[in-house]
Design a protein around this motif. Structure first.
Motif, mmCIF file in Angstrom:
data_model
loop_
_atom_site.group_PDB
_atom_site.id
_atom_site.type_symbol
_atom_site.label_atom_id
_atom_site.label_comp_id
_atom_site.label_asym_id
_atom_site.label_seq_id
_atom_site.Cartn_x
_atom_site.Cartn_y
_atom_site.Cartn_z
ATOM 1 N N LEU A 70 0.831 -1.204 0.000
ATOM 2 C CA LEU A 70 0.000 0.000 0.000
ATOM 3 C C LEU A 70 0.867 1.256 0.000
ATOM 4 N N SER A 71 1.929 1.245 0.794
ATOM 5 C CA SER A 71 2.847 2.392 0.831
ATOM 6 C C SER A 71 3.524 2.597 -0.520
ATOM 7 N N GLY A 72 3.965 1.512 -1.130
ATOM 8 C CA GLY A 72 4.588 1.603 -2.453
ATOM 9 C C GLY A 72 3.620 2.136 -3.495
ATOM 10 N N LEU A 73 2.380 1.667 -3.440
ATOM 11 C CA LEU A 73 1.361 2.154 -4.371
ATOM 12 C C LEU A 73 1.118 3.653 -4.196
ATOM 13 N N VAL A 76 4.065 5.519 -5.772
ATOM 14 C CA VAL A 76 4.025 5.487 -7.234
ATOM 15 C C VAL A 76 2.965 6.452 -7.758
ATOM 16 N N VAL A 77 1.780 6.428 -7.181
ATOM 17 C CA VAL A 77 0.704 7.335 -7.610
ATOM 18 C C VAL A 77 1.118 8.778 -7.382
ATOM 19 N N HIS A 78 1.731 9.053 -6.236
ATOM 20 C CA HIS A 78 2.183 10.423 -5.953
ATOM 21 C C HIS A 78 3.217 10.877 -6.971
ATOM 22 N N SER A 79 4.135 9.998 -7.317
ATOM 23 C CA SER A 79 5.166 10.341 -8.301
ATOM 24 C C SER A 79 4.549 10.660 -9.657
#
Length: 151
Positions: A70-73, A76-79
């Motif tokens: 969830l943190s990685g997702l 990625v979305v923020h980036s």
């Protein structure tokens, strides 16, 4: 605008607005704290359910992996969103700069035309802008990519 601000200060309206904003902030903080507690208990309930079903160690590992994913997702979305916003901001700045340049040129045009030799002074920058636009339109795609990488 300034008169309404001064009138608001004089009438105490600003003080009431600040009081309402402070009350709203307190209510939202209490609601957020309650929501965080609720989420914590739900995570605990999921852990208890998973530990009965799969075992304590497996449940802890599974929930830990789920939170890491969830943190990685989120990252990625923020980036992706940040890059898109930066691109839109760059385009907006370029558009604004073009609008300012055109408005400045149009504002200075009557003054330039009144001077002796004013037509040449007014036409030369316009010819330079057209030549630059033609150059940008006709340059190779590789040159465009290199220009973007430098920015």
């Amino acid at each position: 605008m300034l008169a309404s601000l001064i009138a608001g200060l004089a009438s105490g309206e600003t003080k009431l607005a600040i009081r309402r904003a402070r009350q709203a902030a307190i209510v939202y903080l209490v609601a957020a704290a309650g929501a965080l507690c609720g989420v914590g208990f739900l995570i605990g309930a999921v852990y208890i359910w998973a530990s009965y079903r799969y075992g304590a160690l497996e449940a802890a590992i599974g929930i830990g992996v789920a939170f890491l994913l969830l943190s990685g997702l989120v990252l990625v979305v923020h980036s992706i969103i940040s890059r898109a916003q930066a691109r839109r901001a760059k385009d907006r700045r370029a558009s604004d700069l073009t609008a300012v340049a055109v408005a400045s040129a149009l504002a200075a045009l009557p003054t330039l035309l009144r001077r002796k030799g004013g037509l040449g002074v007014a036409v030369a920058p316009a010819i330079a802008l057209v030549a630059y636009a033609i150059y940008r339109e006709n340059r190779s795609p590789k040159a465009k990519k290199e220009d973007l990488d430098r920015d």
